[in-house]
Every structure is written in C-alpha cells, then in structure tokens.
Design a protein around this motif. Sequence first.
Motif, short mmCIF file in Angstrom:
data_model
loop_
_atom_site.label_atom_id
_atom_site.label_comp_id
_atom_site.label_asym_id
_atom_site.label_seq_id
_atom_site.Cartn_x
_atom_site.Cartn_y
_atom_site.Cartn_z
N GLU A 100 -77.71 -13.39 -14.10
CA GLU A 100 -77.28 -13.58 -12.96
C GLU A 100 -77.40 -12.53 -11.90
OE1 GLU A 100 -75.89 -16.48 -11.11
OE2 GLU A 100 -77.21 -17.33 -12.60
N SER A 103 -80.70 -12.07 -10.47
CA SER A 103 -81.60 -13.00 -9.89
C SER A 103 -80.92 -13.26 -8.32
CB SER A 103 -81.22 -14.50 -10.47
OG SER A 103 -79.85 -14.80 -10.59
N GLN A 104 -79.87 -12.37 -7.86
CA GLN A 104 -79.57 -12.52 -6.60
C GLN A 104 -78.93 -11.01 -5.95
OE1 GLN A 104 -75.82 -14.95 -6.55
NE2 GLN A 104 -76.11 -14.75 -8.75
N ARG A 105 -78.85 -11.02 -4.80
CA ARG A 105 -79.06 -9.56 -4.05
C ARG A 105 -77.49 -9.21 -4.47
NH1 ARG A 105 -78.91 -5.07 -2.89
NH2 ARG A 105 -79.34 -4.34 -1.03
N THR A 106 -76.56 -10.18 -4.24
CA THR A 106 -75.32 -9.95 -4.60
C THR A 106 -74.62 -11.04 -5.52
OG1 THR A 106 -74.35 -10.92 -2.54
CG2 THR A 106 -74.47 -8.32 -2.43
N LEU A 107 -73.86 -10.47 -6.46
CA LEU A 107 -72.96 -11.57 -7.21
C LEU A 107 -71.62 -11.49 -6.94
CD1 LEU A 107 -72.76 -13.40 -9.70
CD2 LEU A 107 -72.56 -11.36 -11.11
N ARG A 165 -69.96 -8.70 1.35
CA ARG A 165 -71.28 -8.63 0.73
C ARG A 165 -72.19 -7.53 1.52
NH1 ARG A 165 -73.26 -13.88 -2.34
NH2 ARG A 165 -71.31 -14.90 -2.38
#
Length: 633
Positions: A100, A103-107, A165
């Motif tokens: 995870e 796969s994204q800029r922020t979690l 974020r």
Amino acid sequence: MQKHDEMAQTLQKINAIRQQQEQVFKMAKYYAVSEETINTLLEQICFEVSQIMKCQRVSIWLFNEDRTRLHSQNAYNEETKEHTIESDFCIEDFPFYFEEIQSQRTLAADDIDGCPATREIAEKYFATPNQFASLLDACIILSSGIGGLLCCESRERREWNSFDRMVVSSIADMLSFLFDRLSRIDFEKNLHRLAFVDPLTEMGNYNAFLAQADARISEVDQNQEGIFVYMNIDQFIEIHSVLGPELADDIIRVVAERFLLHFEKPYHVARIAFDHFVIFAPYDKGGTKFKRKMENLIDKLREPILVASQEVYLTFSYGMAYYPKDVLTPIEGVQAARFALETSKRQTSRKSVGVYNADTHQHMKRTMMSEMNLRKGLDMNEFRLFYQPQVLCDTGEIIGFEALIRWQHPELGLIYPADFIELAESTGFIISIGEWVIRQALEQLKQFKQLGLHDLTVSVNLSPRHFLQHNLPVYLDKCIQETQIDPRNLLLEITESVAMERHEIVQQRIHQLAEKGFSIAIDDFGTGYSAFIYLQSFPIKQLKIDRSFIMNIVHNDKSRAIVNAIIQLGKTLEIRTVAEGVETQEQWDILKGKNCDELQGFYFAKPLNEEDMQSLLTRMKAENQLSLPVVQV
Ligand code: C2E
Ligand code: MG
Ligand code: MG
C-alpha cells in the motif's frame, strides 16, 4: 470564531514548513549535509513535524535496495521526548502495508485497527494494543524511485484532511532532497577515493602521491632538500607466477602495511603500480636521518612473510633522485628515481640501490629519440636495399649480389649503414631491420626466379645480435615458405668477430642454419681474430677477404701474402673466397693469378639502387648472361 482559529493554525503550519525548508536549503547549499550532520537534522525534522502535525510519534524510514525492508533513521516520541532508532520492518511481516505505501503518495489511516493496510501494524508492531489510533505516511521519493517514508502517528483518533496530507508530503519532499544530496555526496566521496586510494592496500596511489609531494615541496625551503625514492620487490614477477595472483596480492598488502607503519608525515608513501612503491621525504643535510630511516625500512621489509603456510623472504631495490638538484616536480622525481633504479638494476638485479645521474639519463633519452626515429623510418618505408654485384674472378660473370641497406631519410637524404647500424644494434632494433632486409632479399630472389635467373644468389649482412637471436631460424623458415625460394640462394654474412666470441653457441647456430640449407659467409675476413682453426668445425660456404688487404695488394707484399694465405686456406677447406673492394684491373689480375673464386668491388659496379638494378637485370635477361665490368659508352 472556530473558522478563524483554523485559519490561524493553517497559517502557522505553512510558516513552520517554510522555515524548515529554508533551513534544509541552506544546509544543502553550503554542503553542511553529511553523514555526521544528517542525524541531528533528522531529529530536528521529526521533532518539528510532531509539533506541526500534533502527533505523538514521528519517524523516518528508508527502504533497502529491493524494498523488502524499512530501516529506521529516526523516531521521535513526543511523550518521552526521546529519539530512538527502531528495529527494521520486513515485507514478510507486513506484506499488505509494504504494498500500500508504495502504491500511493500518502497513506492515511484514520483508524489503524480498521484500515486493512495498517491492521498488521497494530497487531504485530505496537507494544501495547491501541497505542496509536491514527497514522499518516508520506513517501520519500528519491531519484532511484520510492526510497522511504515519513510516518506520523497520533494517539487520538484523527480524520486526516487533504491539507494534512499536503503538509506531510511536502516535508517528505524535503527529505527526498536531503537524502538524494547525501547519496550524491557519498558517490562523490567514493569517486574521490577511487581516484586517490589504491584499493588493494588502502595506501595513496600515484595521484595522491603527486598531490601530497607537490604540497610538501612548496613547504620545503631553499636550504632543505627532498628526496624521491622508487622501490620495487626484486623478482616479483617470478614470485607472482609461482604463487599466483591472490597470494601475490597478500604479499603486496603486507609490504604496504609495513610501509605505512614505518612512514608518517613528513614522509609520503604510495603504491603506484603492481609492486612499485614511491616515497618522498625531506632530506636532512648529509642525509643521516634519511639513510637510517631507509635502513630500518629495509630491515622491516626483509622480515619473512607468511603466505599459504610458507615463509616468503623478499629483497628490495630502489633508486633515488634529489629535489631540487635533479628534479623540480614530483612527476620528474618519480621518473628520475625510477630511471636510477632501472639503471642500477642492469648491474645487479637484487638489492640494488641507484642514485640518479642526469648525464646517463640525457644519453639514454638521445638514444631513445634516435631509435624512435629509426622505428619511424621502418614504418614509413624509408629504408632501401642497394645491390652490389658479385662476379666470378675468372670471367667477370655475375653470379650474385650483396644486399646493402640505406636509409632514404626525408630530411637528411641518403644515410649509410655506418651511421645507424651501431645504434640499431645497441637498442635491439636491428632485429626488426634485419627481418625487413631478409624479407626484401627474398623478394628480390623471387624476381630473379621470375626472370629465369635461377642461380643468382643474394647475400645479406646479419648483425651479431640478430644472428644469435632465438627466433631467427623460425623467421627464415617462415619467409622461405612464403616466398618459395631455395635457401641455398640466400647467403647469410656474419663477421669473424661474432664467430669467435661465443664459439659454442655460434657453432650450434651455424650448424642449425646450414642444415636448413642456408649458406653462411664470413665477412671482413682477416680483420678479426683470424683464428683459422675454427673454420674447420664450421660448415662455411664463403670467406670474404676484407677490403683493407685488397686495397694494398698491388704494392704491399704483406697484404699480398695474407690474401694468398686466405685463398689457399679456402682451397684446403673447400670454402669459396671472395675478394671485397676490388677497384682496379690490376687488383683483379693479381687475384686471378692467385685463383680467388669471386670478386666484388667498385671496379665491377657500385651498389645499385632499384632503378639501376632493374636496367641491369633487363640487360642480363636480354644477353642471357652478363659479364662485368661493362664498358659504358
Ligand atoms: P660489408 O658487408 O663489408 O659491405 C661492403 C661495404 O663495402 C659496402 O659499404 C660497400 O658499399 C663497400 N664497398 C664495396 N665495394 C667497394 C669498393 O670497391 N671500394 C670501397 N671503398 N668500398 C666498397 P656499405 O654499404 O656502406 O656498408 C658498410 C657495412 O655496413 C657493410 O660492410 C656491413 O657490415 C654493414 N651493412 C650494410 N648493410 C647492412 C644490413 O642490411 N644489415 C647489417 N646488419 N649491416 C649492414
Ligand atoms: Mg657484407
Ligand atoms: Mg665486408
């Protein structure tokens, strides 16, 4: 009112970020980022992020190369006010989380227990359940890809909004910049290391030595001297080939250690190649201190070295050159000391010590330059073979030619062998010249064959060095095969002195060549030792009576007697005699009366260049045979 508070808080956050960014920028700009300072900076960032984001724990993590582990760089706990380094996070323990976060800029997990990506963390990582309620992670993106994480954890449940974020990601971007800068510095450091450190021994290399000696030289004052030493291990090539490269490397490492232990500032040492070490040292007047230092070093270096459970004993040789007496720069210093070493090694190959001598060096340079010139001459096809006819004494009929080399120099004109053969002999270049002569002579024989002149011979002069060179028979075989010439048509001339000097080896060589079918002639006979006895044991085809006897044959009884003796000797041993340097009819007549076999001299023809040779051959072919001297109309 609440809206107003929120606004104030936002402004405060933005301000804090800006201040931080500026600080990071300054550090990066002035190269203050380093392995030493980075930790303090990370602590500061973790602390400040915890304040800005109102989080109880803030941590920074970096991935390993294949992104299967996260290494903690810093973790700040707001409640204990402590900075710690946490243990690694592995992909096996937190597979979903690893997937995870990449796969994204922020979690953003408002509820750690409830979010599938972070549940694993709540279960396996937190010391006490429900330690943290919410978590916000942002990727640190490096030039090599996703490189790590900035992680904010809150005890209270939070609902992360897009501004949160954004704040965390922009701080993560600052970290990206910092880590990239750090790896660049690391890279540059490595490059620098590679350029200045010898990887095998960790000693300075040639570049380092030049830089250090250069700096040192500028400190050496007018009254002080410096000394360059060039040292190597005696017969290291043999050691290398007996023990193999790995053990040889071990030996070099031990030697280097001893060097390093023995020398410290103001001495500079380096390994500049294979087993080659250099030293630059201040030289006290009289050199007592320096000499003692060298003696101690040699003692230390001579102690046995244990490799592969055997003791290896080494000896060393070195050359020295003085600053500023002999040299003015470290490059010159290394060169001169090396030259001194090589010159002294020519006398003794072990434990030799040489001191630089500028005169010897100059002489050597001049020789080298001329040799390079010779080499160029051969490469540029500037050498020519002239052919001087050899005739039967009875009739004047041409039976062969002697090939005589000339150098058609583009600036200096035609140069005779007396002016370059000795130099070529001393540098060993004579072998290349000799091989070229043999090849040319065989090409000439090929032309004779094509013209139907099958019996003509060509004689070539072989230098002593070339005659004894191990490769000569192989080279001759190869050329004979390629040109398909009968070896009997090629005569190899050697001087009498060669034949005498190394009797056994020469005898072997003459036999070897005679067995292959080549004919051997002794040139300038009568000028050397004239030890006739050796002729008995050599299979010799021709004796060429030196020109000095022929010159005086008309008026000098002694010369006449000597020529007579040589011709008689030839008759007894069945060796043909050739009189060199016949210039007059009178000389010819006397030689005819004495039954000399063959003649060669200006009376018949001078050595002919290519053009004259061609017209002579045309005439020979037309008239079937040609007798000299030809009366030119
Ligand atoms: P050499 O082998 O004894 O050759 C005879 C030399 O005497 C030649 O000089 C030739 O031009 C000269 N000569 C021949 N007939 C007469 C004459 O009637 N009167 C006078 N004054 N001189 C005559 P050159 O060509 O200058 O060669 C000198 C020496 O250089 C040769 O003596 C030989 O030892 C050496 N040489 C020549 N070519 C080569 C070569 O290709 N390789 C090597 N290693 N040495 C060579
Ligand atoms: Mg000759
Ligand atoms: Mg001669």
